[in-house]
Write an enzyme that holds these catalytic residues in place. Structure first.
Site, PDB file in Angstrom:
ATOM      1  N   ASP A  24       0.831  -1.206   0.000  1.00  0.00           N
ATOM      2  CA  ASP A  24       0.000   0.000   0.000  1.00  0.00           C
ATOM      3  C   ASP A  24       0.869   1.261   0.000  1.00  0.00           C
ATOM      4  OD1 ASP A  24      -2.379   1.386  -0.033  1.00  0.00           O
ATOM      5  OD2 ASP A  24      -2.660   1.321   2.137  1.00  0.00           O
ATOM      6  N   HIS A  41       2.271   3.241  -9.097  1.00  0.00           N
ATOM      7  CA  HIS A  41       2.046   1.819  -9.380  1.00  0.00           C
ATOM      8  C   HIS A  41       3.191   1.249 -10.222  1.00  0.00           C
ATOM      9  CE1 HIS A  41      -1.798   2.238  -7.535  1.00  0.00           C
ATOM     10  NE2 HIS A  41      -2.370   2.906  -8.512  1.00  0.00           N
ATOM     11  N   LEU A 135      10.542 -20.781  -4.932  1.00  0.00           N
ATOM     12  CA  LEU A 135       9.686 -19.820  -4.222  1.00  0.00           C
ATOM     13  C   LEU A 135       8.347 -19.812  -4.951  1.00  0.00           C
ATOM     14  CD1 LEU A 135       9.232 -17.238  -2.344  1.00  0.00           C
ATOM     15  CD2 LEU A 135      10.107 -15.902  -4.259  1.00  0.00           C
TER      16      LEU A 135
HETATM   17  C1  IPE Z   1      -5.490  -2.733  -0.061  1.00  0.00           C
HETATM   18  O1  IPE Z   1      -5.133  -1.406  -0.254  1.00  0.00           O
HETATM   19  C2  IPE Z   1      -5.474  -3.479  -1.355  1.00  0.00           C
HETATM   20  C3  IPE Z   1      -4.189  -3.582  -2.041  1.00  0.00           C
HETATM   21  C4  IPE Z   1      -3.030  -3.149  -1.641  1.00  0.00           C
HETATM   22  C5  IPE Z   1      -4.251  -4.250  -3.291  1.00  0.00           C
HETATM   23  P1  IPE Z   1      -6.228  -0.241  -0.380  1.00  0.00           P
HETATM   24  O2  IPE Z   1      -5.458   1.006  -0.466  1.00  0.00           O
HETATM   25  O3  IPE Z   1      -7.186  -0.540  -1.448  1.00  0.00           O
HETATM   26  O4  IPE Z   1      -6.976  -0.364   1.048  1.00  0.00           O
HETATM   27  P2  IPE Z   1      -7.882   0.694   1.814  1.00  0.00           P
HETATM   28  O5  IPE Z   1      -8.973   1.070   0.866  1.00  0.00           O
HETATM   29  O6  IPE Z   1      -7.024   1.850   2.171  1.00  0.00           O
HETATM   30  O7  IPE Z   1      -8.366  -0.054   3.028  1.00  0.00           O
HETATM   31  C1  IPE Z   2      -1.677   0.170  -3.332  1.00  0.00           C
HETATM   32  O1  IPE Z   2      -1.427   1.531  -3.362  1.00  0.00           O
HETATM   33  C2  IPE Z   2      -1.880  -0.406  -4.711  1.00  0.00           C
HETATM   34  C3  IPE Z   2      -3.267  -0.799  -5.012  1.00  0.00           C
HETATM   35  C4  IPE Z   2      -4.286  -0.791  -4.197  1.00  0.00           C
HETATM   36  C5  IPE Z   2      -3.510  -1.260  -6.364  1.00  0.00           C
HETATM   37  P1  IPE Z   2      -2.614   2.592  -3.375  1.00  0.00           P
HETATM   38  O2  IPE Z   2      -2.984   2.868  -4.770  1.00  0.00           O
HETATM   39  O3  IPE Z   2      -3.706   2.140  -2.461  1.00  0.00           O
HETATM   40  O4  IPE Z   2      -1.887   3.851  -2.740  1.00  0.00           O
HETATM   41  P2  IPE Z   2      -2.487   4.891  -1.704  1.00  0.00           P
HETATM   42  O5  IPE Z   2      -2.991   4.109  -0.513  1.00  0.00           O
HETATM   43  O6  IPE Z   2      -3.585   5.599  -2.409  1.00  0.00           O
HETATM   44  O7  IPE Z   2      -1.338   5.769  -1.353  1.00  0.00           O
HETATM   45 MG    MG Z   3      -4.116   2.423  -0.491  1.00  0.00          MG
END
Ligand code: IPE
Ligand code: IPE
Ligand code: MG
Length: 250
Positions: A24, A41, A135
């Site tokens: 995240d 990303h 792995l």
């Molecule tokens: C969780 O992250 C899902 C992934 C990393 C794929 P999100 O950024 O979507 O989670 P919330 O919405 O903050 O809980």
């Molecule tokens: C996690 O990073 C990746 C996915 C959920 C695909 P985010 O896109 O949730 O990044 P933040 O939380 O908005 O910074």
């Molecule tokens: Mg996020």
């Protein structure tokens, strides 16, 4: 070094057999740099490469990565479609390298919602790497912990006609990740301290580790820090600290 198992109290200083990560913070990493979210990303895919390498080097057997949750469809359409394209590119670029390094790839989740081309690529990548043993990298895509428990329940019921009393042991083989031991170590980057519908059943006894580091900044050294924290914990699996010290596995 000893490898831990999730059914018994592991030896001290064990390398986790299975690490599960909520990657995240990609969006915030980019926003902080005045870049579009997708740049985070893209950078996040590079971080995956480093962590996969580190797991191979450290002797981790299973690495599970939350790439796209069942709730992530709620994001703006253009971000969703960029993420899908990134997934396709990553498969195109990485699968041969993974195969050459004896890495098995699994994609876990409700794949029926992805377009046919992506589904075919996933199936081909899984087939190609199926016999690799160094792995296992599981990418959770359109995955939700509640979905997993429900799909496993449906399969369990179908597999046991006439039965009305079910046990945990009857459900477990139908979970999407039945091929792996439960995670020893759970990591979430990006500062949030929640599970966000990741592996709900399987995280029952995992050690939880949260870091402020945004996923694109997560390096091999960050992984070592998380493993170091794991190694300083005492996993009791319901027993007392005394029992664990004496290794009485009741
Ligand atoms: C969780 O992250 C899902 C992934 C990393 C794929 P999100 O950024 O979507 O989670 P919330 O919405 O903050 O809980
Ligand atoms: C996690 O990073 C990746 C996915 C959920 C695909 P985010 O896109 O949730 O990044 P933040 O939380 O908005 O910074
Ligand atoms: Mg996020």
């Amino acid at each position: 070094m000893f490898k831990s198992s999730t059914t018994a109290v592991p030896e001290g200083l064990a390398v986790p057999r299975h690490i599960a990560i909520i990657m995240d913070g990609n969006g915030r990493w980019a926003t902080k740099r005045l870049l579009p979210r997708v740049a985070g990303h893209v950078k996040g895919v590079e971080a995956v490469r480093g962590v996969v390498e580190a797991c191979v080097e450290r002797g981790v057997e299973y690495l599970t990565l939350f790439a796209f949750s069942s709730e992530n469809w709620r994001r703006p359409a253009e971000e969703v479609s960029l993420l899908m394209r990134l997934f396709v590119t990553a498969l195109e670029r990485e699968v041969s390298k993974m195969h050459a390094n004896n890495i098995r790839l699994k994609v876990v989740g409700d794949l029926s919602r992805f377009d046919a081309k992506l589904q075919d690529m996933i199936a081909a990548a899984e087939r190609r790497t199926a016999n690799n043993s160094r792995l296992t990298v599981s990418v959770c895509a359109n995955y939700g912990g509640r979905w997993d428990i429900m799909q496993a329940t449906s399969k369990m019921v179908a597999a046991n006609p006439g039965v009305t009393d079910y046990t945990e042991e009857m459900l477990a083989p139908h979970l999407a990740m039945a091929y792996a031991p439960e995670p020893d170590l759970f990591i979430r980057t990006g500062g949030e301290e929640r599970i966000s519908n990741f592996l709900l059943w399987q995280l029952a006894y995992s050690e939880l580790y949260f870091t402020q580091t945004f996923w694109p900044d997560f390096t091999k050294a960050s992984l070592d820090e998380a493993i170091g924290s794991f190694q300083n914990r005492e996993r009791r699996f319901g027993q007392t600290g005394d029992q664990v010290a004496k290794k009485t596995n009741a």
